[in-house]
Design an enzyme around this catalytic site. Structure first.
Site, short mmCIF file in Angstrom:
data_model
loop_
_atom_site.label_atom_id
_atom_site.label_comp_id
_atom_site.label_asym_id
_atom_site.label_seq_id
_atom_site.Cartn_x
_atom_site.Cartn_y
_atom_site.Cartn_z
N ASP A 162 -34.21 -20.58 -19.74
CA ASP A 162 -33.67 -19.54 -20.60
C ASP A 162 -34.42 -19.61 -21.92
O ASP A 162 -35.17 -20.55 -22.20
CB ASP A 162 -32.15 -19.67 -20.78
C1 NOJ Z 1 -31.22 -15.23 -23.28
C2 NOJ Z 1 -30.22 -14.91 -22.22
O1 NOJ Z 1 -29.33 -15.99 -22.04
C3 NOJ Z 1 -30.85 -14.56 -20.89
O2 NOJ Z 1 -29.85 -14.16 -19.99
C4 NOJ Z 1 -31.90 -13.50 -21.08
O3 NOJ Z 1 -32.43 -13.11 -19.85
C5 NOJ Z 1 -32.96 -14.05 -22.00
N1 NOJ Z 1 -32.37 -14.34 -23.29
C6 NOJ Z 1 -34.14 -13.11 -22.17
O4 NOJ Z 1 -33.80 -12.03 -22.94
#
Ligand code: NOJ
Length: 778
Positions: A306
C-alpha cells in the site's frame, strides 16, 4: 575477439526483439498447438517469454520493475518539481515498473513514451488507478452496491468501470476492497461489501470477473487488485490505519476467506495493508504473503505494497530504517513498492550483503512481467492508448442507463409503516427538504475516480424528471451541512471537512414549506467525504445542524420520507422514532436522483438488503450479526448477562434486512436428509410466496449454526442466497445444497474441517429469519 559491454547489450537486445516476436506468433498458435499435444502449453510459453526478458536485465533494471510511482503527469508532461524530475530520470533509465495516478490516453501515452524512447530494454509500464466505484460513470459506493445482493449487476458495473478505464489508457485498478468490516466508525467501510465473509467473497469474485473479464488481453478489461491483505477492516475502535488484534481463528474464519476466493478466481494482483496484525505489519507479514497467499494458496500474481507502507514499518517500530524495511518486505513476499522508495534505494545493497537473494528478486520481477505480457503490453505498449476509443466509451448513455439500474437495485427500504411509499405520481405538492436534496456532488461518493464535480443527478432533479408538469415540486435546503466547501478543482479527497454548526436561519423557510406540502422528502445523511480513507468518526449520527432540521420538519408535517444519503451504517435511533418511512440511498453515483425517484414512485420495487448491521448507538460498535453466543447470552431480566444496561444488544436494522412494496411468505422448509456423513450433502428447500399485489424481488438467505464446535461458533452464518422475482401470488421453491464447504470451518486443529454434531439452519429474508430446521453430521 574482445567484445565491448555495449556490443554485448546490443546483441542481447536484438536477440530479445527476435524472441518476443517469435513468442508472439507462438502465442497465437497456442490453441492449435495444444490440440496437437506435442507443443508447450500457454503458461509454458508465457513463462518462456518472461524468462527471455528477465535474462536480459541488469540488477538495477530488475529492481526498477518493483518500483511504482505516483504520477501527477498530465498531457503537457510532468510538472517541474524536483521529485518529478527525479521520477523522470528513473523512467528514462527504465527503472520504474508502474505508475499510478496518471490518467487519460494522452498522459499515459506520453509517460509510456518516456520509457519506450529512452530506456535500454523498453519494458512497458503498467498504469494503475483507484477505480473503486466507476471511472467517470459513477456507480454506487461499493457498500451501497453490495446491498443489491445482485452478483450479475455488480459484475456488470465493474465491467463498465473497466471498460471506461481501459479506454482511457489504464490497465490496472486497485479494487476490489475485500476487507470485512464490522465497525461503522471506520470510514472505509464504504469501500467494501460489509460485515460478512461469505457475501464479501461472492461480491469480491463478481467484481474481479467484471474488471478482468475472461481475458486480460482484451482491450476493455483491466487487472484487478484484492486489497488490503489483511485485516485492515479490523482496526481497533474503527480508527483508520490502526492496529489490528485478531486471533488466528478470526483471521482464518472471517478475514481471509474473501481473499482466498479472490486468489482462486484468478485475481491478477493483491495489495497488502497499512495495519499490523497482532504485532506484525501486514507489509512485512511473511506468513500471510509468502506462506499462505503464495505458498498454500499457490497464487501466482504479484503483491503491491500500500502507499508508503514499506517505509511505514519504521513508524510502526518494526524496522530501524528504510533499508531494514525493504529487507523485511522483500523477505515477506511484498513484490512492488508503491511510493516508499525503499526498494530502489536498498535492494541492490541488500543483495550484495546476502540479506535477500537474486532468486527472490527474480521471482518478484517475473510475476510483474507476467502480467505485462498477459495484458499485451509487450506486443504493443500503446495498446490501451487510443483517443477514439476513449471518446466513444467513456460516460456513454448506455453506461449511465446501467448506473441507474445498479443504483435503484442498491436502495434499501428500511421502514414504510404507513405505506407512504410508493408515492402517487399525481400527488399535488411535494417538498424536497434538506442539505442533500439538491446536491449534485455528494451522491458521487468518496472514491469517484474521474467523476466530474457536481455531475450527479440530484434528488430534486430526479423527482422533477419523473412527475407530471402540474405537480408542484418545491425545495428548501433548511441548513447548509458544511461551513466551507473545497473549491472545485482541488482534490477534495485530501481535505478535512467542516460542518456548519451555527447558521440555522433557513430552517424556518423549510418548516413553512413542510407545513403546506402533501409529503416531505427529507434528504439528510453524510457528505461524500465523511467516509472513505482517513474518514473515521466517533459520531455516526447526523452531523452539523441536521438533527435540528429533522426535529423541526417532522413536527411540521407527519408525512415525511427520510431519504438517507450516506457511506456508513448510521445511528438512526432518534430519527426512527420521528418518522414512519426511511429509504437508505447511500451515495448512489451519477444517476442517484433518477434511481431514487424510480423507487419513490414505484417504477422500481425496492429489493436491497443491508450488507451491514445498523446500530441503535455507536457504543454497540463493532456490531455484527454473526457474533458468538458468549457464556451469558442476552437476557433483559438479569443484570449479569452479556448486554447493555442502556441499549439493546441487537441491531436496529439487522444484516440482510430490507423491505419491499410487496410481502413474501416463507413456508414448507424441507431437508432432503436429517443425517449426513462428514463428506455428505443435503438439500434444503423452501417455498417463497409473494403475498402482496406487486411484482417484487426477494433475496432468500440461508444461515447455519454449528451448535457445538471445537471452537466457539457464531450464532448464525450466511451460507447461501438467491435473489428471485415473483409476481403477485406467485410461489417458487428455492433450494440450497448444503455441502462440506458450507459446514466446514478453520478448527482447533488449524485445518478446514467439518465437525460432527448438530447443525441448525434458517431460511428467510434477513439474518433474523425464523423458519428453521436441524440435521446432524455423523
Ligand atoms: C492508499 C489506499 O489504502 C489504497 O487502497 C489505495 O489503492 C492507494 N492509496 C493508492 O491510491
Amino acid at each position: 575477439m574482445k567484445v565491448s559491454h555495449q556490443m554485448l547489450n546490443i546483441a542481447k537486445f536484438i536477440c530479445f526483439c527476435f524472441l518476443t516476436t517469435v513468442i508472439h506468433f507462438a502465442n497465437a498458435q497456442s490453441n492449435f498447438d495444444s490440440m496437437s499435444g506435442s507443443h508447450p502449453s500457454f503458461s509454458e510459453i508465457l513463462s518462456f517469454r518472461v524468462d527471455s526478458v528477465l535474462n536480459l536485465m541488469t540488477i538495477n533494471e530488475k529492481i526498477g520493475q518493483l518500483v511504482q510511482y505516483s504520477g501527477g503527469w498530465d498531457a503537457t508532461g510532468p510538472s517541474s518539481s524536483e521529485n518529478h524530475q527525479y521520477k523522470l530520470s528513473k523512467l528514462k533509465k527504465g527503472e520504474v515498473g508502474s505508475m499510478l495516478n496518471v490518467t487519460s490516453v494522452a498522459a499515459i501515452r506520453e509517460t509510456q513514451q518516456i520509457v519506450m524512447e529512452n530506456s535500454r530494454l523498453k519494458i512497458p509500464l503498467i498504469f494503475a488507478y483507484d477505480v473503486i466505484h466507476g471511472y467517470k460513470t459513477i456507480f454506487p459506493i461499493p457498500l451501497g452496491e453490495s446491498a443489491s445482493w445482485d452478483l450479475e449487476i455488480i459484475q456488470k458495473s465493474a465491467s463498465i468501470a473497466a471498460k471506461e478505464s481501459a479506454a482511457s489508457g489504464l490497465q490496472w485498478t486497485f479494487a476490489p476492497m475485500l476487507d470485512v468490516s464490522r465497525d461503522a466508525r471506520w470510514g472505509r467501510i464504504m469501500e467494501g461489501a460489509g460485515e460478512d465473509p461469505y457475501l464479501t467473497s461472492k461480491i469480491g469474485v463478481a467484481r474481479i470477473k467484471g474488471f478482468q473479464g475472461g481475458n486480460l488481453n482484451d482491450k476493455f478489461t483491466v487487472a484487478a487488485c484484492a486489497k488490503h491483505f489483511a485485516g485492515y477492516g479490523f482496526g481497533e475502535a474503527g480508527r483508520d490505519y490502526n492496529t489490528v488484534n485478531i486471533g488466528d481463528y478470526e483471521l482464518h474464519n472471517t478475514v481471509l476467506p474473501p481473499f482466498k476466493a479472490a486468489a482462486k478466481s484468478g485475481v491478477a494482483t493483491f495489495m497488502n495493508a497499512f495495519n499490523d496484525v497482532d504485532g506484525i505489519p501486514a507489509t512485512g507479514h511473511r506468513e500471510l504473503q509468502h506462506d499462505i497467499l503464495k505458498g498454500k494458496w499457490n497464487w501466482d500474481g504479484f503483491i503491491v505494497s500500500d502507499w508508503g507502507s514499506i517505509g511505514e514499518m519504521i513508524a510502526h517500530g518494526f524496522a530501524e530504517d528504510k533499508k531494514q524495511a525493504a529487507e523485511i518486505a522483500m523477505n515477506s513476499g511484498s513484490d512492488m513498492d508503491m511510493e516508499s522508495y525503499a526498494y530502489e534505494g536498498h535492494l541492490a545493497e541488500l543483495l550484495t550483503e546476502n540479506k535477500i537473494t537474486e532468486s527472490q528478486l527474480n521471482d518478484a520481477v517475473k510475476r510483474i512481467l507476467k502480467l505485462k505480457f498477459e495484458l499485451g503490453l509487450f506486443d504493443d505498449p500503446y495498446k490501451y492508448c487510443d483517443e477514439t476509443r476513449e471518446r466513444e466509451n467513456v460516460y456513454t448513455k448506455e453506461h449511465l442507463k446501467i448506473a441507474r439500474d445498479v443504483a435503484r437495485k442498491s436502495i434499501v427500504l428500511l421502514k414504510n409503516e404507513n405505506k407512504t411509499l410508493p408515492l402517487s405520481k399525481s400527488i399535488e405538492k411535494i417538498a424536497v427538504i434538506g442539505p442533500l436534496g439538491d446536491d449534485k456532488d455528494v451522491p458521487l461518493g468518496n472514491w469517484r475516480g474521474k467523476g466530474v464535480y457536481n455531475s450527479a443527478v440530484s434528488l430534486l432533479e430526479g423527482i422533477k424528471n419523473k412527475v407530471d408538469k402540474n405537480v408542484q415540486v418545491s425545495f428548501a435546503k433548511g441548513i447548509e451541512l458544511m461551513s466551507e466547501t473545497v473549491e472545485p478543482g482541488k482534490n477534495q479527497f485530501l481535505y478535512p471537512i467542516k460542518f456548519n454548526t451555527k447558521d440555522k436561519t433557513a430552517i424556518t423557510e423549510a418548516v413553512e414549506l413542510a407545513k403546506k406540502s402533501d409529503v416531505v422528502l427529507l434528504s439528510v445523511g453524510e457528505n461524500a467525504y465523511q467516509t472513505g480513507e482517513g474518514r473515521s468518526q466517533v459520531n455516526i449520527g447526523f452531523a452539523g445542524l441536521q438533527n435540528e432540521l429533522i426535529d423541526a420538519v417532522t413536527k411540521a408535517n407527519e408525512n415525511v420520507v427520510v431519504v438517507l444519503m450516506n457511506g456508513r451504517p448510521m445511528d438512526l435511533s432518534e430519527i426512527n422514532k420521528k418518522v414512519s418511512t426511511i429509504l437508505e440511498c447511500w451515495h448512489l453515483g451519477s444517476q442517484a436522483g433518477n434511481a431514487i425517484s424510480d423507487v419513490i414512485f414505484g417504477d422500481y420495487n425496492p429489493s436491497g438488503k443491508l450488507p451491514v448491521s445498523f446500530p441503535y448507538d455507536v457504543g454497540q460498535e463493532p456490531l455484527y450479526y454473526n457474533q458468538k453466543n458468549t457464556g451469558r447470552p442476552y437476557s433483559m431480566d438479569h443484570v449479569t448477562f452479556s448486554s447493555y444496561r442502556d441499549a439493546p444488544k441487537e441491531a436496529l436494522f439487522p444484516f440482510g434486512f430490507g423491505l419491499s412494496y410487496t410481502n413474501f411468505k416463507y413456508s414448507d422448509l424441507k431437508l432432503s436428509r436429517s443425517e449426513i456423513s462428514k463428506d455428505g450433502s443435503l438439500i434444503a428447500k423452501i417455498r417463497v410466496t409473494n403475498t402482496g399485489d406487486k411484482v417484487g424481488e426477494e433475496v432468500v438467505q440461508l444461515y447455519i449454526r454449528d451448535l457445538v464446535g471445537s471452537l466457539v461458533r457464531p450464532i448464525r452464518e450466511l451460507k447461501g442466497f438467491e435473489k428471485i422475482k415473483l409476481k403477485p401470488q406467485e410461489s417458487r421453491t428455492v433450494s440450497f445444497e448444503i455441502t462440506p464447504e458450507t459446514l466446514q470451518f478453520y478448527t482447533q486443529n488449524k485445518k478446514w474441517e467439518v465437525e460432527p454434531g448438530t447443525f441448525q439452519i434458517w431460511i428467510g429474508g434477513d439474518s433474523k429469519a425464523s423458519t428453521t430446521a436441524k440435521f446432524s453430521v455423523q
